[in-house]
Design a protein around this motif. Structure first.
Motif, short mmCIF file in Angstrom:
data_model
loop_
_atom_site.label_atom_id
_atom_site.label_comp_id
_atom_site.label_asym_id
_atom_site.label_seq_id
_atom_site.Cartn_x
_atom_site.Cartn_y
_atom_site.Cartn_z
N MET A 53 0.96 -1.12 0.14
CA MET A 53 -0.09 0.06 0.02
C MET A 53 1.00 1.22 -0.07
O MET A 53 0.63 2.22 -0.84
CB MET A 53 -1.04 -0.07 1.14
CG MET A 53 -1.81 1.16 1.42
SD MET A 53 -3.29 0.76 2.50
CE MET A 53 -2.25 0.77 4.15
N TYR A 54 1.91 1.26 0.84
CA TYR A 54 2.58 2.38 0.98
C TYR A 54 4.06 2.05 0.52
O TYR A 54 4.89 3.24 0.44
CB TYR A 54 2.76 2.92 2.48
CG TYR A 54 1.53 3.32 3.23
CD1 TYR A 54 0.81 4.45 2.86
CD2 TYR A 54 0.98 2.72 4.20
CE1 TYR A 54 -0.24 4.84 3.29
CE2 TYR A 54 -0.08 3.10 4.84
CZ TYR A 54 -0.76 4.21 4.45
OH TYR A 54 -2.01 4.43 5.12
N GLY A 55 4.52 0.99 -0.10
CA GLY A 55 5.70 0.53 -0.15
C GLY A 55 6.16 -0.45 0.58
O GLY A 55 5.67 -0.32 1.82
N THR A 56 7.11 -1.39 0.13
CA THR A 56 7.57 -2.41 0.87
C THR A 56 8.26 -1.88 2.43
O THR A 56 7.68 -2.60 3.27
CB THR A 56 8.62 -3.31 0.35
OG1 THR A 56 7.99 -3.66 -0.99
CG2 THR A 56 9.03 -4.41 1.08
N LYS A 57 8.89 -0.96 2.55
CA LYS A 57 9.47 -0.37 3.87
C LYS A 57 8.44 -0.22 4.74
O LYS A 57 8.48 -0.66 5.98
CB LYS A 57 10.37 0.63 3.58
CG LYS A 57 11.86 0.31 3.18
CD LYS A 57 12.65 1.53 3.15
CE LYS A 57 14.25 1.16 2.58
NZ LYS A 57 14.91 2.72 2.37
N ALA A 58 7.60 0.79 4.34
CA ALA A 58 6.56 1.14 5.29
C ALA A 58 5.41 0.23 5.57
O ALA A 58 5.02 -0.19 6.58
CB ALA A 58 5.67 2.33 4.57
N ASP A 59 5.14 -0.82 4.42
CA ASP A 59 4.29 -1.97 4.84
C ASP A 59 4.81 -2.88 5.96
O ASP A 59 4.23 -3.54 6.83
CB ASP A 59 3.86 -2.50 3.71
CG ASP A 59 2.99 -1.50 2.81
OD1 ASP A 59 2.55 -0.68 3.11
OD2 ASP A 59 3.09 -2.13 1.53
N ASN A 60 6.09 -3.22 5.79
CA ASN A 60 6.85 -4.11 6.45
C ASN A 60 6.92 -3.80 7.87
O ASN A 60 6.50 -4.22 9.09
CB ASN A 60 8.07 -4.50 6.14
CG ASN A 60 8.02 -5.37 4.83
OD1 ASN A 60 7.06 -5.82 4.35
ND2 ASN A 60 9.25 -5.57 4.15
N LEU A 61 7.05 -2.30 8.24
CA LEU A 61 6.96 -1.88 9.63
C LEU A 61 5.69 -1.91 10.17
O LEU A 61 5.56 -2.23 11.21
CB LEU A 61 7.42 -0.29 9.67
CG LEU A 61 8.83 0.14 9.37
CD1 LEU A 61 9.12 1.38 9.26
CD2 LEU A 61 9.73 -0.59 10.54
N ILE A 62 4.57 -1.41 9.34
CA ILE A 62 3.31 -1.79 10.00
C ILE A 62 2.85 -2.94 10.38
O ILE A 62 2.43 -3.34 11.27
CB ILE A 62 2.30 -1.11 8.80
CG1 ILE A 62 2.57 0.35 8.52
CG2 ILE A 62 0.88 -1.77 9.29
CD1 ILE A 62 1.77 0.70 7.46
N LYS A 63 3.41 -4.15 9.53
CA LYS A 63 3.23 -5.43 10.05
C LYS A 63 3.93 -5.95 11.07
O LYS A 63 3.33 -6.53 11.87
CB LYS A 63 3.61 -6.24 8.67
CG LYS A 63 2.72 -6.38 7.60
CD LYS A 63 3.36 -7.49 6.47
CE LYS A 63 2.45 -7.77 5.25
NZ LYS A 63 2.72 -8.88 4.26
N LEU A 64 5.12 -5.40 11.44
CA LEU A 64 5.89 -5.79 12.52
C LEU A 64 5.26 -4.96 13.73
O LEU A 64 4.94 -5.64 14.85
CB LEU A 64 7.34 -5.27 12.29
CG LEU A 64 8.03 -6.00 11.40
CD1 LEU A 64 9.61 -5.09 11.45
CD2 LEU A 64 8.45 -7.23 11.85
N ARG A 65 4.93 -3.93 13.76
CA ARG A 65 4.19 -3.30 14.73
C ARG A 65 2.77 -4.05 15.33
O ARG A 65 2.52 -4.11 16.25
CB ARG A 65 3.86 -1.77 14.37
CG ARG A 65 2.96 -0.96 15.35
CD ARG A 65 2.96 0.37 14.91
NE ARG A 65 1.68 0.31 13.90
CZ ARG A 65 1.41 1.46 13.12
NH1 ARG A 65 2.16 2.59 13.25
NH2 ARG A 65 0.80 1.16 12.24
N ASP A 66 1.85 -4.23 14.10
CA ASP A 66 0.79 -4.65 14.36
C ASP A 66 0.86 -6.33 14.96
O ASP A 66 0.03 -6.70 15.50
CB ASP A 66 -0.01 -4.91 13.06
CG ASP A 66 -0.59 -3.32 12.52
OD1 ASP A 66 -0.34 -2.49 13.33
OD2 ASP A 66 -1.01 -3.26 11.53
N ALA A 67 2.02 -6.70 14.55
CA ALA A 67 2.39 -8.19 15.10
C ALA A 67 2.80 -8.08 16.61
O ALA A 67 3.14 -9.07 17.16
CB ALA A 67 3.19 -8.91 14.45
#
Length: 334
Positions: free
Chosen positions: A1-15
């Motif tokens: 959605m925002y690009g791999t870097k940002a999307d991955n940070l969001i996934k990490l935080r939400d996990a």
């Protein structure tokens, strides 16, 4: 959605994995696309967009690119965009704009032409993330980028992760076998305790479950707390031509760790023996010459351990008469 870097940070935080606080600034929040002409970003900047950031003057920030095509399988854009570290609150606005502007730099345009990427489909979002005053930091690979999938690699140094990534800090490398739960390190200083290595191994497992592939993750320790700074796929690992290493049988001759002198001896002996046998069988030096690389790689080694390179053994066994009968017997023996 925002690009791999940002999307991955969001996934990490939400996990529930600890990451420093961050905000994703979308391209459209900063740039009025109706007014944007070519690469003249500054003439199309929206007014007062930065008020939404809610930054603290007592903190410093990292301003990083999160292009929608960055860190992809076909195009990593490694080193192409600008990154700014230790940015004061009052300077964040300018650095975000500069980060967006880096999308239009000559090196990026050249990269996109080389990769056949349509410039009109590329957008630059930006991550504004709190900096961690790290005691030590580094990079965690959930698989060895050289191809050992059951091994974590940790490269760590004192201070910030930037010093490790840019090779400006003396580092120690740890190799952690995920199957046996054992490790060794290379470097002057043992920077990680067993508990910290186990913590990183657990994070590696969680990342594999979360992302579904092998990851390269930057991390930092501050007062004993682990923070993940960013995560991206390991782009050098491809599964289309796997290399199979097997220590069946040979482990009896070379158990544990072998030193470089021993490894060079093993390489020489196995190469000479199998080349000699194949010469007697083939009686054709021209045909033999086509497989020179095979003979030089009858054995392999990873992290000081000696293995058979099984695929090359099959190549040599096929030289033999009655190989269809010999190969099953050999397989059963192993």
């Amino acid at each position: 959605m925002y690009g791999t870097k940002a999307d991955n940070l969001i996934k990490l935080r939400d996990a529930g994995i600890r990451v420093p606080g961050f905000t994703v600034v979308r391209f459209e929040e900063v740039v009025d696309t109706d007014r944007l002409e070519g690469s003249d970003v500054r003439s199309a900047i929206k007014r007062e967009w930065e008020k939404k950031l809610g930054l603290s003057p007592s903190k410093v920030y990292a301003v990083r690119s999160s292009c929608n095509l960055e860190d992809g399988d076909a195009s990593s854009f490694a080193g192409q965009f600008d990154t700014f570290l230790n940015v004061k609150e009052k300077d964040v606005k300018e650095k975000v704009i500069s980060c967006i502007e880096s999308l239009y730099k000559d090196n990026v345009k050249s990269y996109m032409r080389k990769k056949g990427i349509d410039e009109s489909g590329v957008k630059m979002n930006v991550i504004v993330q709190e900096m961690v005053e790290a005691d030590k930091a580094g990079v965690l690979f959930t698989a060895n980028p050289c191809g050992l999938l059951n091994e974590n690699v940790v490269v760590i140094g004192r201070g910030s992760c930037e010093g490790v990534v840019s090779d400006r800090t003396e580092t120690t490398s740890y190799y952690y076998n995920k199957t046996d739960k054992v490790y060794y390190y290379e470097g002057r200083e043992d920077l990680l305790g067993e508990k910290e290595l186990e913590e990183l191994a657990l994070i590696s497992e969680k990342a594999m479950e979360l992302f579904g592939h092998y990851m390269d993750m930057e991390f930092a320790y501050k007062k004993g707390e682990l923070f993940l700074l960013q995560a991206r796929p390991i782009t050098t690992l491809k599964g289309d031509s796997p290399l199979i290493l097997d220590n069946s049988n040979i482990v009896e001759s070379y158990p544990g760790i072998s030193l470089p002198l021993t490894i060079s001896f093993v390489d020489l002996v196995y190469s000479g023996v199998f080349k000699g046998v194949s010469r007697r069988v083939l009686k054709n030096d021209k045909e033999l010459g086509k497989h020179e690389d095979v003979f030089k790689n009858m054995v392999g080694h990873a992290n000081g351990r000696v293995y058979y390179k099984i695929s090359n053994w099959y190549t040599v066994l096929k030289f033999l008469p009655f190989n269809k009968k010999i190969i099953p017997v050999w397989q059963e023996m192993l």
